[in-house]
Design an enzyme around this catalytic site. Structure first.
Site, short mmCIF file in Angstrom:
data_model
loop_
_atom_site.label_atom_id
_atom_site.label_comp_id
_atom_site.label_asym_id
_atom_site.label_seq_id
_atom_site.Cartn_x
_atom_site.Cartn_y
_atom_site.Cartn_z
N CYS A 42 -1.71 -0.91 -1.94
CA CYS A 42 -2.47 -1.99 -2.56
C CYS A 42 -3.43 -2.58 -1.53
O CYS A 42 -3.16 -2.60 -0.34
CB CYS A 42 -1.53 -3.09 -3.07
SG CYS A 42 -2.40 -4.41 -3.96
N ASP A 44 -4.03 -5.53 -1.07
CA ASP A 44 -3.48 -6.81 -0.62
C ASP A 44 -3.44 -6.89 0.92
O ASP A 44 -2.88 -6.00 1.57
CB ASP A 44 -2.06 -6.98 -1.19
CG ASP A 44 -1.57 -8.41 -1.07
OD1 ASP A 44 -1.53 -8.93 0.06
OD2 ASP A 44 -1.22 -9.01 -2.10
N ARG A 46 -1.72 -8.50 2.83
CA ARG A 46 -0.39 -8.66 3.44
C ARG A 46 0.38 -7.35 3.56
O ARG A 46 1.52 -7.34 4.03
CB ARG A 46 0.42 -9.66 2.60
CG ARG A 46 -0.20 -11.04 2.55
CD ARG A 46 0.41 -11.88 1.44
NE ARG A 46 0.10 -11.32 0.11
CZ ARG A 46 0.51 -11.87 -1.03
NH1 ARG A 46 1.24 -12.96 -1.02
NH2 ARG A 46 0.18 -11.32 -2.19
N HIS A 98 4.04 -3.34 -3.88
CA HIS A 98 4.74 -4.48 -3.26
C HIS A 98 5.11 -5.51 -4.33
O HIS A 98 4.35 -5.73 -5.28
CB HIS A 98 3.86 -5.12 -2.17
CG HIS A 98 2.60 -5.73 -2.69
ND1 HIS A 98 2.45 -7.09 -2.87
CD2 HIS A 98 1.44 -5.17 -3.11
CE1 HIS A 98 1.24 -7.33 -3.36
NE2 HIS A 98 0.60 -6.19 -3.52
N CYS A 101 2.84 -8.44 -6.50
CA CYS A 101 1.49 -7.88 -6.60
C CYS A 101 0.68 -8.62 -7.67
O CYS A 101 1.06 -8.66 -8.85
CB CYS A 101 1.56 -6.39 -6.94
SG CYS A 101 -0.05 -5.59 -6.95
CO CO Z 1 -0.93 -5.88 -4.85
#
Ligand code: CO
Length: 211
Positions: A42, A44, A46, A98, A101
């Site tokens: 992803c 993302d 993090r 994750h 999400c």
């Molecule tokens: Co995500």
């Protein structure tokens, strides 16, 4: 100092420390990359592939998009997959989602986000396939967590439905496919699925591959 200038400062410090630890590190990586892994994760911020797996530059070939999707008309993903599998000959392809999400959470709502709706539609389809199981979860949190896991598993299966993977399984007996889910709250990855080369596929998705 602007925040972006800090990044450039950090980079200098990092490059120096790497060279100090291993004077040939960058020299070795200049002309060749031989990663064993393709990471589909992803976007993302993090969930950075290298940091959470303790790997260095040169070890993981990376593709990231919203909600770590394997969409069979996505030329970007397919190009990365083909290069990783046919040229780099990676041994493992990892789809890593994750918990928490935002893409998966958004797909479970009725909110419209513009062009992003087109992308999230693919997650709504995963929900449609597993509606009964997901709806049976007692809390919204559990519903979302299960959808994150199911979404990762569907993306792994979507990899196995490509001719890129099927050809490679036939020609060189690899790569292995993995579905993982990363937990933001403790940094731990949970494996949720594995497909070995040559795994049985739904007959409708199996292609006749020529040698
Ligand atoms: Co995500």
């Amino acid at each position: 100092m602007d925040s972006y200038e800090q990044l450039l400062m950090n980079n200098k410090v990092w490059a120096e420390s790497m060279t100090e630890r291993d004077p040939d590190f960058f020299k070795r990586l200049t002309n060749v990359q031989q990663p064993e892994f393709l990471w589909i994760g992803c976007s993302d911020s993090r969930v950075p592939a290298n940091e959470i797996t303790g790997t260095l530059p040169g070890q993981i070939f990376v593709h990231r998009n919203i909600a770590n999707m394997v969409v069979n008309i996505d030329v970007n993903l397919l190009s990365v997959l083909q290069y990783a599998v046919e040229v780099l000959k990676v041994k493992h392809v990892i789809v890593c989602g994750h918990y928490g999400c935002g893409g998966v959470a958004a797909a479970l709502t009725n909110r419209s986000f513009g062009i992003l709706d087109t992308w999230l539609r693919n997650i709504k389809d995963v929900y449609r396939l597993h509606k009964e199981e997901v709806d049976a979860m007692p809390t919204e949190q559990q519903r979302q967590d299960r959808m994150v896991e199911l979404n990762v598993m569907e993306q792994v299966m979507d990899l196995s439905k490509t001719t890129i993977i099927q050809k490679s399984w036939k020609n060189r007996g690899g790569p292995h496919l993995h579905g993982w889910v990363y937990r933001l709250s403790d940094g731990v990855i949970k494996p949720v699925m594995e497909m070995n080369p040559g795994s049985e596929l739904d007959p409708v998705h199996r292609y006749d591959i020529e040698e």
